[in-house]
Motif scaffolding. Structure first.
Motif, PDB file in Angstrom:
ATOM      1  N   PRO A  56      59.082 -53.410 -99.511  1.00  0.00           N
ATOM      2  CA  PRO A  56      58.569 -52.763 -98.299  1.00  0.00           C
ATOM      3  C   PRO A  56      57.951 -51.392 -98.553  1.00  0.00           C
ATOM      4  N   GLU A  57      58.216 -50.817 -99.731  1.00  0.00           N
ATOM      5  CA  GLU A  57      57.599 -49.522-100.035  1.00  0.00           C
ATOM      6  C   GLU A  57      56.079 -49.606-100.064  1.00  0.00           C
ATOM      7  N   GLN A  58      55.537 -50.833-100.173  1.00  0.00           N
ATOM      8  CA  GLN A  58      54.095 -51.004-100.183  1.00  0.00           C
ATOM      9  C   GLN A  58      53.463 -50.621 -98.851  1.00  0.00           C
ATOM     10  N   LEU A  59      54.276 -50.536 -97.798  1.00  0.00           N
ATOM     11  CA  LEU A  59      53.752 -50.158 -96.483  1.00  0.00           C
ATOM     12  C   LEU A  59      53.626 -48.651 -96.328  1.00  0.00           C
ATOM     13  N   PHE A  60      54.039 -47.902 -97.324  1.00  0.00           N
ATOM     14  CA  PHE A  60      53.959 -46.443 -97.216  1.00  0.00           C
ATOM     15  C   PHE A  60      52.522 -45.983 -97.003  1.00  0.00           C
ATOM     16  N   ASP A  61      51.575 -46.608 -97.723  1.00  0.00           N
ATOM     17  CA  ASP A  61      50.195 -46.151 -97.636  1.00  0.00           C
ATOM     18  C   ASP A  61      49.521 -46.532 -96.326  1.00  0.00           C
ATOM     19  N   VAL A  62      50.132 -47.416 -95.531  1.00  0.00           N
ATOM     20  CA  VAL A  62      49.543 -47.770 -94.241  1.00  0.00           C
ATOM     21  C   VAL A  62      50.364 -47.241 -93.067  1.00  0.00           C
ATOM     22  N   THR A  63      51.398 -46.453 -93.354  1.00  0.00           N
ATOM     23  CA  THR A  63      52.203 -45.855 -92.285  1.00  0.00           C
ATOM     24  C   THR A  63      52.248 -44.331 -92.421  1.00  0.00           C
ATOM     25  N   ALA A  64      52.944 -43.860 -93.436  1.00  0.00           N
ATOM     26  CA  ALA A  64      53.083 -42.409 -93.606  1.00  0.00           C
ATOM     27  C   ALA A  64      51.750 -41.744 -93.946  1.00  0.00           C
ATOM     28  N   PHE A  65      50.970 -42.357 -94.824  1.00  0.00           N
ATOM     29  CA  PHE A  65      49.695 -41.760 -95.230  1.00  0.00           C
ATOM     30  C   PHE A  65      48.728 -41.583 -94.061  1.00  0.00           C
ATOM     31  N   PRO A  66      48.492 -42.597 -93.226  1.00  0.00           N
ATOM     32  CA  PRO A  66      47.599 -42.391 -92.075  1.00  0.00           C
ATOM     33  C   PRO A  66      48.089 -41.326 -91.104  1.00  0.00           C
ATOM     34  N   VAL A  67      49.396 -41.291 -90.843  1.00  0.00           N
ATOM     35  CA  VAL A  67      49.931 -40.270 -89.942  1.00  0.00           C
ATOM     36  C   VAL A  67      49.680 -38.877 -90.507  1.00  0.00           C
ATOM     37  N   MET A  68      49.919 -38.726 -91.784  1.00  0.00           N
ATOM     38  CA  MET A  68      49.684 -37.436 -92.433  1.00  0.00           C
ATOM     39  C   MET A  68      48.215 -37.029 -92.324  1.00  0.00           C
ATOM     40  N   MET A  69      47.304 -37.977 -92.528  1.00  0.00           N
ATOM     41  CA  MET A  69      45.881 -37.684 -92.459  1.00  0.00           C
ATOM     42  C   MET A  69      45.475 -37.218 -91.063  1.00  0.00           C
ATOM     43  N   VAL A  70      45.928 -37.923 -90.046  1.00  0.00           N
ATOM     44  CA  VAL A  70      45.568 -37.577 -88.665  1.00  0.00           C
ATOM     45  C   VAL A  70      46.082 -36.187 -88.311  1.00  0.00           C
ATOM     46  N   PRO A  94      38.282 -41.609 -84.688  1.00  0.00           N
ATOM     47  CA  PRO A  94      37.614 -42.815 -85.213  1.00  0.00           C
ATOM     48  C   PRO A  94      37.134 -42.633 -86.649  1.00  0.00           C
ATOM     49  N   GLY A  95      36.643 -41.438 -86.975  1.00  0.00           N
ATOM     50  CA  GLY A  95      36.176 -41.190 -88.334  1.00  0.00           C
ATOM     51  C   GLY A  95      37.297 -41.187 -89.345  1.00  0.00           C
ATOM     52  N   ALA A 149      47.715 -50.053 -90.396  1.00  0.00           N
ATOM     53  CA  ALA A 149      47.307 -48.657 -90.515  1.00  0.00           C
ATOM     54  C   ALA A 149      46.495 -48.222 -89.304  1.00  0.00           C
ATOM     55  N   SER A 150      45.606 -49.099 -88.815  1.00  0.00           N
ATOM     56  CA  SER A 150      44.787 -48.763 -87.644  1.00  0.00           C
ATOM     57  C   SER A 150      45.651 -48.551 -86.407  1.00  0.00           C
ATOM     58  N   VAL A 151      46.618 -49.436 -86.206  1.00  0.00           N
ATOM     59  CA  VAL A 151      47.499 -49.310 -85.040  1.00  0.00           C
ATOM     60  C   VAL A 151      48.320 -48.031 -85.118  1.00  0.00           C
ATOM     61  N   VAL A 152      48.835 -47.719 -86.308  1.00  0.00           N
ATOM     62  CA  VAL A 152      49.634 -46.504 -86.476  1.00  0.00           C
ATOM     63  C   VAL A 152      48.803 -45.263 -86.172  1.00  0.00           C
ATOM     64  N   MET A 153      47.592 -45.203 -86.701  1.00  0.00           N
ATOM     65  CA  MET A 153      46.752 -44.026 -86.497  1.00  0.00           C
ATOM     66  C   MET A 153      46.312 -43.880 -85.050  1.00  0.00           C
ATOM     67  N   LEU A 154      45.964 -44.988 -84.403  1.00  0.00           N
ATOM     68  CA  LEU A 154      45.565 -44.909 -82.996  1.00  0.00           C
ATOM     69  C   LEU A 154      46.736 -44.486 -82.116  1.00  0.00           C
ATOM     70  N   THR A 155      47.925 -44.955 -82.443  1.00  0.00           N
ATOM     71  CA  THR A 155      49.105 -44.556 -81.671  1.00  0.00           C
ATOM     72  C   THR A 155      49.348 -43.058 -81.785  1.00  0.00           C
ATOM     73  N   VAL A 156      49.275 -42.534 -83.004  1.00  0.00           N
ATOM     74  CA  VAL A 156      49.446 -41.097 -83.208  1.00  0.00           C
ATOM     75  C   VAL A 156      48.340 -40.326 -82.507  1.00  0.00           C
ATOM     76  N   GLY A 157      47.111 -40.827 -82.602  1.00  0.00           N
ATOM     77  CA  GLY A 157      45.990 -40.147 -81.951  1.00  0.00           C
ATOM     78  C   GLY A 157      46.154 -40.062 -80.446  1.00  0.00           C
ATOM     79  N   VAL A 158      46.580 -41.158 -79.826  1.00  0.00           N
ATOM     80  CA  VAL A 158      46.793 -41.153 -78.376  1.00  0.00           C
ATOM     81  C   VAL A 158      47.888 -40.160 -77.988  1.00  0.00           C
ATOM     82  N   VAL A 159      48.922 -40.089 -78.816  1.00  0.00           N
ATOM     83  CA  VAL A 159      50.026 -39.166 -78.523  1.00  0.00           C
ATOM     84  C   VAL A 159      49.555 -37.727 -78.534  1.00  0.00           C
ATOM     85  N   ILE A 160      48.645 -37.370 -79.443  1.00  0.00           N
ATOM     86  CA  ILE A 160      48.209 -35.971 -79.541  1.00  0.00           C
ATOM     87  C   ILE A 160      46.930 -35.690 -78.759  1.00  0.00           C
TER      88      ILE A 160
END
Length: 284
Positions: A56-70, A94-95, A149-160
């Motif tokens: 499951p550590e393979q999901l790090f780059d599609v969860t923690a990494f996108p949140v950090m970027m946003v 979106p970018g 990764a897209s869902v995670v980033m959009l969720t964080v974006g909507v929150v902020i």
């Protein structure tokens, strides 16, 4: 005593089956049908998903990494470039979504190179299946990761504070275009995964390609603020066309030209790098 041994030998003697009996056994039933291209590809895609289940550590780059970027780019550049976080997130999200997902695609080449090093692909090549199925399966499995990764980033974006003017339809269209482009773009990394000898070299070459391509785009700022020579490159970059298309779709518009460019780039990636990948795969 020798008589006893002789008797035991006779009791356990082996009689070789006749060739006719073996032939009848082998052809007694109907041979299973060869799996279709779609079935074989989906099977290998499911294999890619099972690898995530066991590691499951393979999901790090599609969860923690996108949140950090946003969060990092929004709060770091928001006030300086747009005056406020709320104003900048409408342009940035979106970018940065496009940038993050496109950057994640390079891990496909690393995974393929690792499997080659372990000898797994030697077994795949002996199977009576559609030859590109292992490669296509890898990419289909990775599309699921890109979607997460897209869902995670959009969720964080909507929150902020991100508010897409296109609603759910615009979001789905933008994500669909991004998934298609990412699937096509990943063929570049499959080529590197087959061409290079170690996963470190795959990662190094991928970084050299992906960083200039993603940062020299309209992900963070409008290209009109750049020097003329740089604008010429940025305005014709596939990442710029994709980011503009996703941004406008999520805003509720229909950027026909940028959608066409994104689809054209996607087709070119598959035709060129897909062909090179399969040539390397067949000859490796």
């Amino acid at each position: 005593m020798s008589t006893v041994a002789t008797k035991e030998t006779e009791d356990h003697s082996f009689t070789a089956p006749r060739a006719e009996d073996l032939a009848a056994l082998l052809v007694a039933g109907d041979r299973p049908l060869r799996p279709s291209a779609l079935s074989a590809s989906l099977t290998f895609g499911w294999r890619a998903m099972l690898k995530i289940k066991h590691v499951p550590e393979q999901l790090f780059d599609v969860t923690a990494f996108p949140v950090m970027m946003v969060l990092m780019y929004t709060y770091l550049f928001g006030g300086a470039l747009a005056g406020s976080v709320d104003a900048y997130i409408q342009f940035l999200l979106p970018g940065i979504l496009v940038m993050s997902v496109v950057m994640i695609t390079m891990y496909t080449g690393v995974a393929i190179n690792t499997d080659i090093d372990k000898g797994v692909f030697d077994r795949f090549r002996t199977l009576p299946i559609w030859r590109p199925a292992p490669m296509v399966g890898y990419l289909l499995g990775d599309v699921v990761r890109y979607f997460i990764a897209s869902v995670v980033m959009l969720t964080v974006g909507v929150v902020i504070g991100y508010r897409p003017g296109g609603g759910a339809t615009g979001i789905l269209l933008g994500i669909a275009l991004l998934m298609l482009f990412s699937f096509s773009f990943s063929w570049i990394w499959t080529m590197f995964g087959l061409m290079l000898r170690t996963e470190k070299s795959v990662m190094g070459v991928s970084m050299m390609v992906i960083f200039p391509l993603t940062f020299l785009s309209n992900v963070f700022v409008d290209p009109r603020t750049m020097p003329g020579w740089l604008q010429a490159f940025v305005n014709n970059s596939p990442v710029t066309h994709l980011a503009t298309a996703v941004r406008e779709l999520m805003a509720g518009n229909w950027p026909a030209a940028d959608i066409a460019w994104s689809l054209g780039w996607s087709a070119a990636f598959v035709l060129v790098f897909g062909a090179v990948t399969m040539r390397l795969y067949n000859r490796k």
